[in-house]
Design an enzyme around this catalytic site. Structure first.
Site, PDB file in Angstrom:
ATOM      1  N   GLY A  39       0.830  -1.199   0.000  1.00 32.08           N
ATOM      2  CA  GLY A  39       0.000   0.000   0.000  1.00 32.08           C
ATOM      3  C   GLY A  39       0.863   1.246   0.000  1.00 32.08           C
ATOM      4  O   GLY A  39       0.486   2.290   0.530  1.00 32.08           O
ATOM      5  N   SER A  42       0.507   5.523  -1.903  1.00 30.19           N
ATOM      6  CA  SER A  42      -0.179   6.740  -1.470  1.00 30.19           C
ATOM      7  C   SER A  42      -0.431   6.696   0.037  1.00 30.19           C
ATOM      8  O   SER A  42      -0.159   5.686   0.698  1.00 30.19           O
ATOM      9  CB  SER A  42      -1.524   6.906  -2.201  1.00 30.19           C
ATOM     10  OG  SER A  42      -2.406   5.843  -1.864  1.00 30.19           O
ATOM     11  N   GLY A  43      -0.941   7.796   0.571  1.00 36.65           N
ATOM     12  CA  GLY A  43      -1.372   7.849   1.955  1.00 36.65           C
ATOM     13  C   GLY A  43      -0.300   7.535   2.983  1.00 36.65           C
ATOM     14  O   GLY A  43       0.875   7.886   2.842  1.00 36.65           O
ATOM     15  N   ARG A  64      -1.055  -1.877  -6.286  1.00 32.54           N
ATOM     16  CA  ARG A  64      -1.657  -2.367  -7.535  1.00 32.54           C
ATOM     17  C   ARG A  64      -1.440  -1.422  -8.710  1.00 32.54           C
ATOM     18  O   ARG A  64      -1.164  -1.849  -9.816  1.00 32.54           O
ATOM     19  CB  ARG A  64      -3.160  -2.585  -7.325  1.00 32.54           C
ATOM     20  CG  ARG A  64      -3.509  -3.734  -6.397  1.00 32.54           C
ATOM     21  CD  ARG A  64      -5.012  -3.844  -6.203  1.00 32.54           C
ATOM     22  NE  ARG A  64      -5.561  -2.643  -5.592  1.00 32.54           N
ATOM     23  CZ  ARG A  64      -6.855  -2.415  -5.382  1.00 32.54           C
ATOM     24  NH1 ARG A  64      -7.743  -3.325  -5.764  1.00 32.54           N
ATOM     25  NH2 ARG A  64      -7.274  -1.308  -4.807  1.00 32.54           N
ATOM     26  N   ASP A  65      -1.565  -0.123  -8.479  1.00 27.48           N
ATOM     27  CA  ASP A  65      -1.557   0.874  -9.549  1.00 27.48           C
ATOM     28  C   ASP A  65      -0.128   1.257  -9.930  1.00 27.48           C
ATOM     29  O   ASP A  65       0.582   1.921  -9.168  1.00 27.48           O
ATOM     30  CB  ASP A  65      -2.332   2.116  -9.087  1.00 27.48           C
ATOM     31  CG  ASP A  65      -2.640   3.062 -10.224  1.00 27.48           C
ATOM     32  OD1 ASP A  65      -1.746   3.332 -11.041  1.00 27.48           O
ATOM     33  OD2 ASP A  65      -3.797   3.542 -10.298  1.00 27.48           O
ATOM     34  N   LYS A  68       0.610   5.150 -10.059  1.00 29.35           N
ATOM     35  CA  LYS A  68       0.788   5.739  -8.728  1.00 29.35           C
ATOM     36  C   LYS A  68       2.121   5.315  -8.117  1.00 29.35           C
ATOM     37  O   LYS A  68       2.777   6.094  -7.420  1.00 29.35           O
ATOM     38  CB  LYS A  68      -0.359   5.330  -7.805  1.00 29.35           C
ATOM     39  CG  LYS A  68      -1.690   5.987  -8.125  1.00 29.35           C
ATOM     40  CD  LYS A  68      -2.753   5.571  -7.125  1.00 29.35           C
ATOM     41  CE  LYS A  68      -4.087   6.237  -7.410  1.00 29.35           C
ATOM     42  NZ  LYS A  68      -5.136   5.814  -6.434  1.00 29.35           N
ATOM     43  N   SER A 172      -3.552  -1.049  11.352  1.00 34.77           N
ATOM     44  CA  SER A 172      -4.972  -1.279  11.580  1.00 34.77           C
ATOM     45  C   SER A 172      -5.704   0.067  11.485  1.00 34.77           C
ATOM     46  O   SER A 172      -5.504   0.813  10.537  1.00 34.77           O
ATOM     47  CB  SER A 172      -5.178  -1.949  12.950  1.00 34.77           C
ATOM     48  OG  SER A 172      -6.543  -2.171  13.217  1.00 34.77           O
ATOM     49  N   TYR A 186     -16.012  -2.792   7.834  1.00 34.62           N
ATOM     50  CA  TYR A 186     -14.620  -2.351   7.954  1.00 34.62           C
ATOM     51  C   TYR A 186     -13.979  -2.753   9.288  1.00 34.62           C
ATOM     52  O   TYR A 186     -12.893  -3.336   9.316  1.00 34.62           O
ATOM     53  CB  TYR A 186     -14.567  -0.835   7.782  1.00 34.62           C
ATOM     54  CG  TYR A 186     -13.211  -0.205   7.937  1.00 34.62           C
ATOM     55  CD1 TYR A 186     -12.178  -0.475   7.043  1.00 34.62           C
ATOM     56  CD2 TYR A 186     -12.963   0.691   8.980  1.00 34.62           C
ATOM     57  CE1 TYR A 186     -10.943   0.118   7.180  1.00 34.62           C
ATOM     58  CE2 TYR A 186     -11.723   1.297   9.129  1.00 34.62           C
ATOM     59  CZ  TYR A 186     -10.715   1.005   8.227  1.00 34.62           C
ATOM     60  OH  TYR A 186      -9.490   1.593   8.368  1.00 34.62           O
ATOM     61  N   LYS A 190     -10.294  -4.980  10.524  1.00 39.67           N
ATOM     62  CA  LYS A 190      -9.189  -4.339  11.222  1.00 39.67           C
ATOM     63  C   LYS A 190      -8.985  -4.931  12.614  1.00 39.67           C
ATOM     64  O   LYS A 190      -7.853  -5.003  13.107  1.00 39.67           O
ATOM     65  CB  LYS A 190      -9.424  -2.822  11.301  1.00 39.67           C
ATOM     66  CG  LYS A 190      -9.316  -2.105   9.955  1.00 39.67           C
ATOM     67  CD  LYS A 190      -7.907  -2.236   9.376  1.00 39.67           C
ATOM     68  CE  LYS A 190      -7.702  -1.368   8.152  1.00 39.67           C
ATOM     69  NZ  LYS A 190      -6.317  -1.440   7.631  1.00 39.67           N
TER      70      LYS A 190
END
Length: 297
Positions: A39, A42-43, A64-65, A68, A172, A186, A190
């Protein structure tokens, strides 16, 4: 009576505070270490990668992208402290197929060496009332948020055990500590990370591998913006009771906790965990002695 109880609680907390350094791991040096961040395009994931790079780490970004990833790589590279550092990008869905994840982690290790630290930051979120969330979204949450951390962890753990060293972080959410309105799909995904991390820590501690769980608050990320589009009114009002954090702030705290303080998930269970750790270590020693005896025969 209340004063006696309060004094006992304070004394107990101070005792735990004094004991905790004795069982905490030694500080982990990021300079020259190979850090894999899922992940990471980004972020929070990208910010963690940048923070590790500022401390001299070699980084593998997994997401995945591809577009990005390329952009994230350029941002991370700006944080270099020497000309030997490398940022490797790998495009894969960490939740879809374990074989693929294992293969790309192997590729990353062939290029940058064994993984010293894994940051499981791949995740997604959806908010909505229980009866209004499509059933396939419940499955998707568990696949991305839970299995998306299980697969990369499984892919690096054997090498870490062989080397008797490693750090693993699971990202998390505060919704992974407290179930909230609108997060019936969601929150469970987590919450599951905490159970995985605590159980895994007990298995891995004898091998000098330490696991930590991060519980970020609402953070200004692309995922948070997307999540806000479907939040019920109640969820939005609950969210607005606290400030929205910046990913760089969150990343600095998480990296520091992972490489320096780590220790235990539940301080109140300190004495129980020490006892359980002793049992696990004795079993490991017995197995190793048995294997050595078999080889001699």
């Amino acid at each position: 009576m209340l004063l006696v109880i309060a004094a006992f609680i304070v004394a107990f907390v101070l005792l735990l505070y004094m004991i905790s350094p004795l069982i905490s791991p030694k500080p982990f040096k990021l300079n020259g270490a190979h850090v894999v961040v899922t992940g990471g395009s980004s972020g929070i994931g990208k910010s963690i990668a940048m923070e590790c790079y500022r401390q001299g780490a070699f980084i593998t970004l997994v997401a995945r992208d591809e577009t990005k990833l390329v952009l994230a790589k350029k941002e991370v590279e700006k944080c270099a402290i020497n000309d030997k550092q490398v940022v490797l990008c790998i495009s894969v869905d960490v939740s879809s197929d374990y074989g693929q994840v294992e293969s790309v982690i192997k590729q990353a290790q062939e290029k940058l060496g064994p993984v010293d630290m894994l940051v499981n930051c791949a995740g997604t979120s959806i908010a909505g009332k229980f009866e209004e969330v499509d059933m396939d979204r419940f499955k998707k949450m568990m696949e991305v948020n839970f299995l998306g951390s299980v697969y990369p962890t499984r892919a690096v753990i054997t090498t870490m055990k062989e080397r008797r060293m490693g750090r693993i972080m699971f990202v998390s959410s505060q919704a992974g500590q407290i179930g909230l309105f609108g997060y019936t799909a969601y929150s469970p995904s987590k919450f599951a990370l905490r159970g995985l991390a605590e159980s895994l820590q007990m298995e891995m501690k004898p091998y000098n591998i330490y696991v930590t769980v991060a519980y970020p608050p609402d953070t200004d990320t692309p995922g948070f913006v997307e999540e806000n589009k479907t939040k019920p009114l109640e969820t939005r009002l609950i969210s607005e009771t606290a400030a929205v954090c910046q990913p760089d702030q969150v990343a600095k705290i998480f990296v520091k906790d992972t490489i320096v303080t780590m220790g235990l998930f539940r301080t109140i269970a300190l004495f129980y965990l020490c006892s359980f750790d002793s049992i696990v270590r004795r079993c490991m020693i017995q197995r190793e002695r048995a294997k050595a005896a078999d080889k001699r025969e």
